[in-house]
Write a protein that holds these residues in place. Structure first.
Motif, PDB file in Angstrom:
ATOM      1  N   PRO A   1      51.681 -46.215 -89.265  1.00  0.00           N
ATOM      2  CA  PRO A   1      50.400 -46.086 -88.563  1.00  0.00           C
ATOM      3  C   PRO A   1      49.298 -45.723 -89.554  1.00  0.00           C
ATOM      4  CG  PRO A   1      51.627 -44.054 -88.326  1.00  0.00           C
ATOM      5  CD  PRO A   1      52.504 -44.992 -89.127  1.00  0.00           C
ATOM      6  N   PRO A   2      48.045 -45.929 -89.157  1.00  0.00           N
ATOM      7  CA  PRO A   2      46.961 -45.584 -90.075  1.00  0.00           C
ATOM      8  C   PRO A   2      46.968 -44.092 -90.388  1.00  0.00           C
ATOM      9  CG  PRO A   2      46.122 -46.082 -87.869  1.00  0.00           C
ATOM     10  CD  PRO A   2      47.557 -46.440 -87.869  1.00  0.00           C
ATOM     11  N   MET A   3      46.883 -43.771 -91.673  1.00  0.00           N
ATOM     12  CA  MET A   3      46.816 -42.362 -92.081  1.00  0.00           C
ATOM     13  C   MET A   3      45.839 -42.227 -93.239  1.00  0.00           C
ATOM     14  SD  MET A   3      50.768 -41.057 -91.828  1.00  0.00           S
ATOM     15  CE  MET A   3      51.511 -42.533 -92.506  1.00  0.00           C
ATOM     16  N   CYS A   4      44.719 -41.549 -92.994  1.00  0.00           N
ATOM     17  CA  CYS A   4      43.701 -41.329 -94.022  1.00  0.00           C
ATOM     18  C   CYS A   4      44.318 -40.586 -95.193  1.00  0.00           C
ATOM     19  CB  CYS A   4      42.555 -40.481 -93.469  1.00  0.00           C
ATOM     20  SG  CYS A   4      41.492 -41.398 -92.380  1.00  0.00           S
TER      21      CYS A   4
ATOM     22  N   ALA B   1      42.207 -45.404 -91.354  1.00  0.00           N
ATOM     23  CA  ALA B   1      40.872 -45.549 -90.773  1.00  0.00           C
ATOM     24  C   ALA B   1      39.868 -45.901 -91.863  1.00  0.00           C
ATOM     25  CB  ALA B   1      40.463 -44.257 -90.086  1.00  0.00           C
TER      26      ALA B   1
ATOM     27  N   GLN C   1      42.806 -50.496 -89.853  1.00  0.00           N
ATOM     28  CA  GLN C   1      42.163 -49.839 -88.712  1.00  0.00           C
ATOM     29  C   GLN C   1      40.671 -49.695 -89.017  1.00  0.00           C
ATOM     30  OE1 GLN C   1      42.565 -45.522 -87.925  1.00  0.00           O
ATOM     31  NE2 GLN C   1      43.283 -46.094 -85.891  1.00  0.00           N
TER      32      GLN C   1
ATOM     33  N   HIS D   1      39.815 -48.374 -83.771  1.00  0.00           N
ATOM     34  CA  HIS D   1      40.135 -46.957 -83.583  1.00  0.00           C
ATOM     35  C   HIS D   1      39.400 -46.418 -82.355  1.00  0.00           C
ATOM     36  CE1 HIS D   1      41.616 -43.097 -84.316  1.00  0.00           C
ATOM     37  NE2 HIS D   1      41.264 -42.897 -85.569  1.00  0.00           N
TER      38      HIS D   1
ATOM     39  N   HIS E   1      41.606 -40.276 -80.919  1.00  0.00           N
ATOM     40  CA  HIS E   1      41.451 -39.061 -81.743  1.00  0.00           C
ATOM     41  C   HIS E   1      40.046 -38.495 -81.821  1.00  0.00           C
ATOM     42  CE1 HIS E   1      45.301 -40.645 -83.920  1.00  0.00           C
ATOM     43  NE2 HIS E   1      45.519 -40.270 -82.675  1.00  0.00           N
TER      44      HIS E   1
ATOM     45  N   ARG F   1      43.757 -48.724 -80.577  1.00  0.00           N
ATOM     46  CA  ARG F   1      44.437 -47.415 -80.567  1.00  0.00           C
ATOM     47  C   ARG F   1      43.705 -46.493 -79.600  1.00  0.00           C
ATOM     48  NH1 ARG F   1      46.936 -43.261 -85.124  1.00  0.00           N
ATOM     49  NH2 ARG F   1      49.011 -43.734 -84.371  1.00  0.00           N
TER      50      ARG F   1
ATOM     51  N   VAL G   1      54.145 -43.721 -80.915  1.00  0.00           N
ATOM     52  CA  VAL G   1      53.980 -42.936 -82.146  1.00  0.00           C
ATOM     53  C   VAL G   1      53.994 -41.454 -81.802  1.00  0.00           C
ATOM     54  CG1 VAL G   1      51.427 -42.933 -82.033  1.00  0.00           C
ATOM     55  CG2 VAL G   1      52.553 -42.693 -84.255  1.00  0.00           C
ATOM     56  N   GLY G   2      54.333 -40.640 -82.779  1.00  0.00           N
ATOM     57  CA  GLY G   2      54.204 -39.196 -82.622  1.00  0.00           C
ATOM     58  C   GLY G   2      55.517 -38.457 -82.739  1.00  0.00           C
ATOM     59  N   LEU G   3      55.715 -37.813 -83.883  1.00  0.00           N
ATOM     60  CA  LEU G   3      56.917 -37.012 -84.141  1.00  0.00           C
ATOM     61  C   LEU G   3      58.207 -37.782 -83.877  1.00  0.00           C
ATOM     62  CD1 LEU G   3      55.905 -33.392 -83.062  1.00  0.00           C
ATOM     63  CD2 LEU G   3      56.418 -34.234 -85.356  1.00  0.00           C
TER      64      LEU G   3
ATOM     65  N   LEU H   1      56.104 -44.794 -87.538  1.00  0.00           N
ATOM     66  CA  LEU H   1      56.596 -43.580 -88.202  1.00  0.00           C
ATOM     67  C   LEU H   1      55.516 -43.150 -89.180  1.00  0.00           C
ATOM     68  CD1 LEU H   1      60.265 -44.661 -89.155  1.00  0.00           C
ATOM     69  CD2 LEU H   1      59.498 -43.483 -87.081  1.00  0.00           C
ATOM     70  N   GLY H   2      54.889 -42.016 -88.934  1.00  0.00           N
ATOM     71  CA  GLY H   2      53.777 -41.599 -89.778  1.00  0.00           C
ATOM     72  C   GLY H   2      54.206 -40.693 -90.912  1.00  0.00           C
ATOM     73  N   ARG H   3      54.205 -39.397 -90.637  1.00  0.00           N
ATOM     74  CA  ARG H   3      54.441 -38.442 -91.717  1.00  0.00           C
ATOM     75  C   ARG H   3      55.795 -38.596 -92.370  1.00  0.00           C
ATOM     76  NH1 ARG H   3      52.252 -33.772 -87.949  1.00  0.00           N
ATOM     77  NH2 ARG H   3      53.030 -35.352 -86.499  1.00  0.00           N
TER      78      ARG H   3
HETATM   79  C1  LIG Z   1      47.489 -37.402 -93.151  1.00  0.00           C
HETATM   80  C2  LIG Z   1      47.241 -38.084 -91.836  1.00  0.00           C
HETATM   81  C3  LIG Z   1      46.166 -38.945 -91.690  1.00  0.00           C
HETATM   82  C4  LIG Z   1      45.948 -39.616 -90.484  1.00  0.00           C
HETATM   83  N1  LIG Z   1      44.926 -40.533 -90.389  1.00  0.00           N
HETATM   84  C5  LIG Z   1      44.810 -41.289 -89.287  1.00  0.00           C
HETATM   85  C6  LIG Z   1      43.909 -42.377 -89.248  1.00  0.00           C
HETATM   86  O1  LIG Z   1      43.272 -42.734 -90.247  1.00  0.00           O
HETATM   87  N2  LIG Z   1      43.796 -43.064 -88.078  1.00  0.00           N
HETATM   88  C7  LIG Z   1      44.545 -42.748 -86.980  1.00  0.00           C
HETATM   89  O2  LIG Z   1      44.401 -43.395 -85.932  1.00  0.00           O
HETATM   90  N3  LIG Z   1      45.452 -41.765 -87.023  1.00  0.00           N
HETATM   91  C8  LIG Z   1      45.623 -41.050 -88.140  1.00  0.00           C
HETATM   92  N4  LIG Z   1      46.611 -40.110 -88.211  1.00  0.00           N
HETATM   93  C9  LIG Z   1      47.588 -39.987 -87.107  1.00  0.00           C
HETATM   94  C10 LIG Z   1      48.831 -40.842 -87.417  1.00  0.00           C
HETATM   95  O3  LIG Z   1      48.512 -42.218 -87.386  1.00  0.00           O
HETATM   96  C11 LIG Z   1      49.960 -40.580 -86.404  1.00  0.00           C
HETATM   97  O4  LIG Z   1      49.527 -40.960 -85.123  1.00  0.00           O
HETATM   98  C12 LIG Z   1      50.365 -39.108 -86.388  1.00  0.00           C
HETATM   99  O5  LIG Z   1      50.618 -38.647 -87.708  1.00  0.00           O
HETATM  100  C13 LIG Z   1      51.595 -38.875 -85.520  1.00  0.00           C
HETATM  101  O6  LIG Z   1      52.706 -39.584 -86.003  1.00  0.00           O
HETATM  102  P1  LIG Z   1      53.857 -38.861 -86.889  1.00  0.00           P
HETATM  103  O7  LIG Z   1      54.311 -37.675 -86.097  1.00  0.00           O
HETATM  104  O8  LIG Z   1      54.906 -39.911 -87.049  1.00  0.00           O
HETATM  105  O9  LIG Z   1      53.241 -38.447 -88.194  1.00  0.00           O
HETATM  106  C14 LIG Z   1      46.819 -39.408 -89.389  1.00  0.00           C
HETATM  107  C15 LIG Z   1      47.891 -38.513 -89.543  1.00  0.00           C
HETATM  108  C16 LIG Z   1      48.116 -37.879 -90.737  1.00  0.00           C
HETATM  109  C17 LIG Z   1      49.327 -36.976 -90.884  1.00  0.00           C
END
Ligand SMILES: Cc1cc2nc3c(=O)[nH]c(=O)nc-3n(C[C@H](O)[C@H](O)[C@H](O)COP(=O)(O)O)c2cc1C
Length: 341
Positions: free
Chosen positions: A21-24, A56, A98, A161, A164, A214, A282-284, A305-307
């Protein structure tokens, strides 16, 4: 395993059901990609992620959340994205981006901070200026221009986006949108900006180019969006999207969320069932066995799968039980079962 079955979204065929997923990453300079991004997204491809959705990416400078976020608001930002795309594709992933606007959650000094209404996110954030109708037209145009640049960079999918607590979400929620014009009040009015942005972006996309939205399925605050309201919102826009990427929260500091593995999956399941549209959960979610459970029980079509992918880009290969490119896994020293199903 269903996790390793192909999946078709628009004109793309993904090799498996796992999404980054998108993660800044806070590693851009002046909105432009750096070596970090090439390594980071290249690694996700080496790790066999089926679909990478790049973090993002601001459609304007003040649409970024922080000043080290990526942007696609100038042409000189295209080549960096192009290199990310080339590397991800070369090593076997499909890749989208995103596109977002931070609205009142922009933390960049010197930018004009904008929102539907003059309400700060919290006392640690700037007080936003309420967007006028001509300024809203500029934002719609900025999304379209960024989409054109995303296509030039070679992206194969765009995610808007709408989650959030960023600008599109700020318009959707009555907590942050207290306008009395055509963009506030009724549900139809609160959805108007999203509809305009979507139409402008779709107008420049090739036929059947995958477009994802999203959303935050709940604001977790009385008077805000809940699942019932989000279902109604999605009903109004679903014709324009191939999938809904179902997250939650981020709009209001009063939110109360109970976190547990897969805490947002129930939202994905309901939206998928009621709105009859494919979803990404998504989410944990940290284990491939959990991904498989979600897919087998028809609770989502893809799982992000994010983190866990930040901690371990090779989790898919390690937990894939030989279902992912065995040669690749072998070269990387993983002990895999060579027999594919
Ligand atoms: C470091 C970080 C940056 C994130 N940046 C974005 C983002 O740019 N856009 C977005 O929609 N969600 C963002 N998220 C949320 C993740 O996409 C994801 O939904 C969230 O981490 C939950 O999934 P996880 O439990 O698998 O990490 C970010 C999360 C983290 C940890």
């Amino acid at each position: 395993m269903k996790t390793f079955d192909e999946y078709t979204v628009g004109n793309l065929v993904l090799k498996n059901r796992v999404v980054m997923p998108p993660m800044c990453m806070n590693m851009a300079h002046d909105g432009m990609a750096t070596d970090f991004h090439y390594i980071h997204y290249g690694n996700a491809a080496l790790g066999e992620v089926g679909l990478i959705i790049v973090e993002a990416t601001g459609v304007t400078s003040g649409g970024r959340i922080k000043d080290r976020d990526l942007g696609l608001y100038r042409d000189d930002q295209i080549p960096g994205h192009q290199k990310i795309v080339e590397l991800a594709k070369k090593y076997g992933s499909h890749i989208g981006v995103q596109l977002g606007h931070a609205g009142r959650k922009c933390l960049i000094e010197g930018e004009t901070i904008v929102a539907p209404s003059p309400l700060a996110f919290s006392e640690d954030y700037f007080l936003p200026h309420a967007l006028t109708e001509p300024e809203l037209k500029d934002i719609v145009q900025a999304f379209q221009d960024a989409a054109v640049r995303a296509l030039k960079a070679g992206y194969e999918l765009i995610e808007l986006h709408g989650a959030h607590g960023y600008l599109l979400h700020q318009f959707l929620s009555p907590l942050s949108n207290q306008r009395t014009d055509a963009y506030g009040g009724s549900r139809e009015n609160r959805v108007r900006l999203l509809k305009e942005v979507t139409a402008a972006v779709k107008a420049v996309l090739p036929e059947n180019f995958p477009l994802i939205l999203r959303v935050s399925a709940s604001d977790y605050v009385e008077g805000g969006i809940d699942l019932t309201e989000m279902v109604e919102i999605i009903q109004l826009v679903k014709e324009d999207f191939h999938m809904i990427h179902v997250s939650s929260g981020g709009l209001d500091v009063r939110q109360e969320i109970t976190l547990y593995p897969g805490y947002q999956v129930r939202f994905s399941e309901e939206i998928r069932k009621i709105c009859q549209i494919p979803t990404i959960a998504v989410g944990l979610i940290t284990e491939i066995a959990h991904v498989e459970e979600i897919l087998q029980n028809d609770r989502a079509d893809l799982v992000a799968l994010g983190r866990v992918l930040l901690r371990d880009p090779f989790v898919i290969i390690k937990e894939g039980h030989g279902h992912v490119s065995p040669l690749f896994a072998y070269k990387r020293g993983f002990n895999v079962n060579w027999a594919r199903k």
